[in-house]
Design a protein around this motif. Structure first.
Motif, PDB file in Angstrom:
ATOM      1  N   VAL A 188       0.954  -1.245   0.074  1.00 25.54           N
ATOM      2  CA  VAL A 188       0.069   0.078  -0.035  1.00 25.54           C
ATOM      3  C   VAL A 188       0.839   1.052  -0.016  1.00 25.54           C
ATOM      4  N   ILE A 189       0.618   2.057  -0.955  1.00 20.52           N
ATOM      5  CA  ILE A 189       1.501   3.386  -0.989  1.00 20.52           C
ATOM      6  C   ILE A 189       0.632   4.532  -1.003  1.00 20.52           C
ATOM      7  N   ARG A 190       1.151   5.618  -0.085  1.00 17.48           N
ATOM      8  CA  ARG A 190       0.123   6.646   0.165  1.00 17.48           C
ATOM      9  C   ARG A 190       1.204   7.944  -0.502  1.00 17.48           C
ATOM     10  N   PRO A 191       1.164   8.099  -1.769  1.00 13.91           N
ATOM     11  CA  PRO A 191       1.868   9.183  -2.222  1.00 13.91           C
ATOM     12  C   PRO A 191       1.597  10.549  -1.762  1.00 13.91           C
ATOM     13  N   ILE A 192       0.237  10.970  -1.559  1.00 20.03           N
ATOM     14  CA  ILE A 192      -0.373  12.252  -1.185  1.00 20.03           C
ATOM     15  C   ILE A 192      -1.358  11.896  -0.269  1.00 20.03           C
ATOM     16  N   ARG A 193      -1.796  12.958   0.572  1.00 17.52           N
ATOM     17  CA  ARG A 193      -2.673  12.896   1.604  1.00 17.52           C
ATOM     18  C   ARG A 193      -4.055  12.117   0.929  1.00 17.52           C
ATOM     19  N   HIS A 194      -4.916  11.387   1.453  1.00 12.73           N
ATOM     20  CA  HIS A 194      -6.089  10.991   1.060  1.00 12.73           C
ATOM     21  C   HIS A 194      -6.202   9.831  -0.107  1.00 12.73           C
ATOM     22  N   VAL A 195      -4.837   9.668  -0.624  1.00 15.64           N
ATOM     23  CA  VAL A 195      -4.848   8.797  -1.736  1.00 15.64           C
ATOM     24  C   VAL A 195      -3.879   7.395  -1.278  1.00 15.64           C
ATOM     25  N   GLU A 196      -4.483   6.245  -1.772  1.00 14.82           N
ATOM     26  CA  GLU A 196      -3.523   4.836  -1.445  1.00 14.82           C
ATOM     27  C   GLU A 196      -3.589   4.244  -2.781  1.00 14.82           C
ATOM     28  N   LEU A 197      -2.536   3.748  -3.149  1.00 12.18           N
ATOM     29  CA  LEU A 197      -2.404   3.004  -4.282  1.00 12.18           C
ATOM     30  C   LEU A 197      -1.984   1.381  -3.619  1.00 12.18           C
ATOM     31  N   MET A 198      -2.652   0.419  -4.267  1.00  2.63           N
ATOM     32  CA  MET A 198      -2.558  -0.976  -3.606  1.00  2.63           C
ATOM     33  C   MET A 198      -2.100  -1.922  -4.788  1.00  2.63           C
ATOM     34  N   VAL A 199      -1.129  -2.773  -4.583  1.00  2.00           N
ATOM     35  CA  VAL A 199      -0.967  -4.017  -5.283  1.00  2.00           C
ATOM     36  C   VAL A 199      -1.153  -5.098  -4.281  1.00  2.00           C
ATOM     37  N   ASN A 200      -1.977  -6.081  -5.026  1.00  2.00           N
ATOM     38  CA  ASN A 200      -2.437  -7.213  -4.122  1.00  2.00           C
ATOM     39  C   ASN A 200      -2.091  -8.457  -4.926  1.00  2.00           C
ATOM     40  N   ALA A 201      -1.444  -9.344  -4.342  1.00  2.00           N
ATOM     41  CA  ALA A 201      -1.152 -10.309  -5.053  1.00  2.00           C
ATOM     42  C   ALA A 201      -1.568 -11.788  -4.102  1.00  2.00           C
ATOM     43  N   SER A 202      -2.739 -12.402  -4.803  1.00  2.00           N
ATOM     44  CA  SER A 202      -3.097 -13.589  -4.017  1.00  2.00           C
ATOM     45  C   SER A 202      -2.475 -14.639  -4.689  1.00  2.00           C
TER      46      SER A 202
END
Length: 822
Positions: free
Chosen positions: A768-782
């Motif tokens: 989970v990456i939070r580049p700026i306030r209020h924004v989350e980018l997520m990579v998920n590998a099942s």
């Protein structure tokens, strides 16, 4: 399997950190902040209290934690909770659940009840083909998932002797919401999740949320298997001494159902060698395809119908609920009520035989029979018996089960009153309640039988068989418009009325808390059944011109119909007592020990219908022991919580009765079981690093099989000795990196204790990456390492031809998402 032992080492010193879940008053909005020193738990107990002051085994899973795993089926999320045994891989719902070695003879969840906001989604969690989790989704509406294992779950809920799983909703205490877009990187699915909640002033607040998705899904099926979504809403009016809350839910979601598929099984029963058959990857292929179906069959009115195979698992639900709680005259009065209108269409194809082209042709058409494609790009083409089609040379004879849930409506009301009195130097808490519920079961079982090849990539096609004279023995790939003649062409039209008064007393003085609770469940079961397999003068197979050409072909002589003029009544009552008593001693502020004994039961619902237990002439149940199954549990352990470290350890011994029907087949079981073991859960946090972990050790046996004495003393099938899970994480200012690791050890494929299923480990990673306030980018590998892992083999020993079929976890799928919070 070195990873298994690393997990075990973690579990010996860690405990899952629960959230501040719903208290006895209301539910706070979850936060990513560390759990507070006082951890309040409320599911399956009289009043929310600190876990270290309660003689129960409980866990809570915050939304902030399980959302890191990405949008996943509820069964996959619950596999990460300690003490639970979950067989997933079926699809969005209909996974199999149990706890502490209690038997898992058939599907669904028999001994644990599934709830949303303290009320059951379905009164019985193991209806044939339609388990409770079919109607549940863990989306942005959920603040936390709580589970109680054993303990007072049997007395504060009906039909829950093993415990309760409860999804608790967000209720809008703090203004804010989120939107998340998710897309599959190496599989076809796109999904939108959203939620928003806020105070409105004057004591009012609300929360609304839901999702919509569409795509092929994690396996290659060649069509849009996932399509639909859910919306949930609640509005709360807060008063000085309590609150009133209105709930609403709308669910209309379609997803594919996956079945056991072809695999190679060689080696020995004790150490089998498992592999893919050529041209078919058990991790990501399916025999679903655009060239299969539709499900051609006579419907519940004996009229010809065609149901799309793409229906898959298609629940629809509309519910409305009212919840209120007030402090009046020293009493805390609460009432929860909900009415749900549930229905849907559910189909799945499951193999009956997988063999060579020549062998399947001969079995249906005799010596000299041939096979030709009936659908797909090769329709009409002769299939070679010498050159292996699809690289494997296999054909499959399958049944397609079409279950129509015309009504699974239920109404539930739970009223309770609690008061705390000062008694000496301690507090005496007394609770009394009354539970009233009605559960409808109106379902139709419709089957058809088809031949197909075994092809991956969503290319499976139907196959016709011709005898040596060239006469078709099938019709467009359909061998019969039934299953084994008239078997399993059924209508269930039954109503279950339940009334259950209950009460509890708890005395807390100094370091000691001692208490007990009791419940009496009274059930009234009324209705009727339709089906040729009820016996008597009921016939179930007719000649029917399915294609309307005026000629009755061999396949059209195998058409099942319902004897609608010959119903069998269902007319019986049942009643049983449940009780639980426990003692907790708070040795020191961070440490407590406890012990508890509980006796509960589970009313037998559809699993005794269409069996000798229910008279087909009177509808009665002559033997009272057939009406419900009893569960007894003895448990004891300790809890520790201090300075970022927690550890819970519970030893248990459970005995259970079980009336069941294996896999919807004619194989009825009446058994008793015993299980002993230890469950552990823990957590540790230091700086940027944290880990939560759980482990369950179980030894179980069939203590008596009343129908097959040879199975007495055997180990139950699908019962691993160890179930292990761990979630290590590194939390940085602008990123969170972690993984969830789940291991189950080997178990027997069937109760005969011959063929063993290998254990396996699945790793699910997230960033989970939070580049700026209020924004989350997520990579998920099942299933990051693309492991094969089997929950089910249909064979009891290594097959002579090396071909079997089993149900596996899905292969690796990677998704990316972007979330904006506001």
């Amino acid at each position: 399997m070195k990873l298994r032992y690393w997990l075990l080492a973690f579990c010996s010193s860690c405990i899952v950190q629960p959230a501040l879940a719903q208290s006895g008053q209301d539910t706070p909005k979850p936060s990513t902040a560390p759990a507070p020193e006082k951890e309040v738990f409320s599911t399956g107990v009289a009043k929310g209290r600190d876990r270290l002051d309660s003689a129960t085994s409980t866990s809570a899973y915050r939304a902030a934690e399980f959302e890191k795993l990405g949008p996943r089926p509820l069964g996959d999320l619950l596999r990460t909770m300690p003490g639970l045994r979950v067989e997933s891989g079926i699809g969005e719902g209909n996974a199999n659940y149990t706890v502490r070695g209690l038997p898992l003879a058939a599907g669904g969840s028999k001994y644990m009840q599934f709830q949303e906001d303290g009320l059951p989604v379905l009164e019985f969690g193991d209806f044939f083909n339609i388990a409770a989790d079919v109607y549940m989704r863990a989306d942005f509406n959920v603040a936390a998932i709580e589970s109680i294992r054993g303990g007072s779950g049997s007395t504060f809920s009906s039909n829950a002797p093993g415990g309760v799983i409860n999804l608790i909703s967000k209720t809008g205490e703090v203004a804010g919401g989120a939107v998340r877009l998710t897309t599959g990187v190496d599989y076809g699915e796109k999904r939108l999740d959203f939620d928003y909640g806020s105070p409105l002033g004057g004591g009012w607040r609300f929360h609304i949320g839901g999702y919509y998705r569409s795509g092929e899904g994690p396996r290659d099926i060649g069509f849009t298997g996932f399509k639909g979504g859910q919306i949930r809403l609640n509005v709360t009016k807060q008063f000085a001494n309590g609150y009133v809350r209105l709930h609403g839910k709308w669910l209309d979601d379609r997803s594919p159902t996956f079945a056991p598929y072809a695999i190679r099984i060689t080696g020995t029963n004790e150490n089998p060698v498992i592999g893919d058959v050529p041209g078919f990857d058990i991790r990501r292929d399916s025999t679903l395809s655009p060239y299969i179906g539709p499900v051609v069959t006579l419907d519940g009115d004996n009229k010809l119908q065609r149901f799309p195979v793409s229906n898959g698992m298609h629940p629809t639900s509309t519910s409305i609920g009212l919840e209120a709680q007030f402090d009046i005259g020293g009493f805390t009065l609460s009432n929860r009520m909900r009415y749900s209108k549930n229905s849907g269409d559910f189909n799945r194809a499951f193999p009956s035989s997988i063999t060579t082209v020549a062998a399947l042709a001969a079995s249906q058409g005799g010596a000299g029979a041939t096979a030709r494609y009936a659908t797909g790009p090769n329709a009409g083409q002769l299939i070679s018996t010498t050159t292996p089609i699809n690289g494997n040379g296999l054909l499959m004879f399958s049944y397609i089960s079409q279950t129509r849930a015309r009504s699974l409506d239920n109404f539930t009301n739970d009223f309770r009153a609690t008061r705390v009195w000062k008694l000496g130097r301690g507090d005496l808490t007394v609770t009394g309640g009354l539970y009233k519920a009605n559960q409808q079961l109106y379902t139709q079982w419709l089957h058809t039988a088809i031949n197909t090849d075994v092809a991956g990539g969503g290319r499976t096609a139907m196959v016709d068989i011709f005898n040596a004279a060239g006469v078709a023995q099938t019709l467009g790939g359909y061998y019969a418009f039934s299953r084994n003649g008239s078997k399993f062409r059924r209508i269930f039209d039954v109503s279950y009325d339940i009334l259950a008064p209950y009460g509890s007393v708890n005395y807390h003085v100094g370091k000691i808390s001692i208490g007990g609770s009791v419940r009496y469940d009274r059930g009234r079961v009324r209705g009727q059944l339709f089906g040729a397999d009820l016996g008597g003068n009921r016939n179930g197979v007719v000649r029917f011109d399915v294609n309307g050409d005026g000629v009755i072909s061999p396949a059209e002589t195998r058409v099942a119909f319902l004897p609608l003029d010959a119903p069998a009544p269902v007319n019986y009552n049942y009643g049983y007592w449940s009780y639980s008593s426990g003692i907790n001693y708070r040795v020191a502020e961070p440490f407590s020990v406890f012990a508890r004994y509980s006796r509960g039961a589970r009313a037998n619902a559809d699993k005794i219908l269409f069996t000798p237990a229910v008279s087909a002439t009177t509808g009665g149940v002559p033997d009272p022991t057939d009406k419900y199954d009893e569960v007894r549990q003895l448990e004891g352990g300790f809890k520790f919580r201090k300075a970022g470290a927690t550890l819970n350890v519970t030893a248990f011994r459970a005995t259970a009765d079980d009336h069941n029907v294996l896999n919807g087949s004619a194989n009825q079981t009446i058994r008793s079981y015993r299980a002993t073991g230890v469950e552990m859960e823990g957590g540790y946090r230091s700086g940027i690093f944290s880990i939560t972990a759980g482990a369950t050790y179980t030894k179980a046996k069939i203590t008596q099989d009343k129908l097959d004495a040879a199975l007495t003393g055997k180990e139950p099938r699908h019962q691993p000795t160890w179930t292990l899970e761990a979630t290590p994480q590194i939390e940085l200012r602008q990123a969170t990196l972690g993984a969830n690791v789940v291991t189950i050890t080997g178990s027997y494929a069937q109760d005969s204790n011959l063929l063993r299923m290998p254990g396996f480990t699945v790793v699910n990673a997230f960033a989970v990456i939070r580049p700026i306030r209020h924004v989350e980018l997520m990579v998920n590998a099942s299933n990051l390492f693309d492991q094969r892992g089997f929950f089910e083999f249909n064979q009891s020993e290594v097959p002579a031809n090396g071909i079997g079929w089993g149900r596996s976890v899905n292969g690796r799928t990677v998704s990316v998402s972007a979330k904006y919070s506001f």
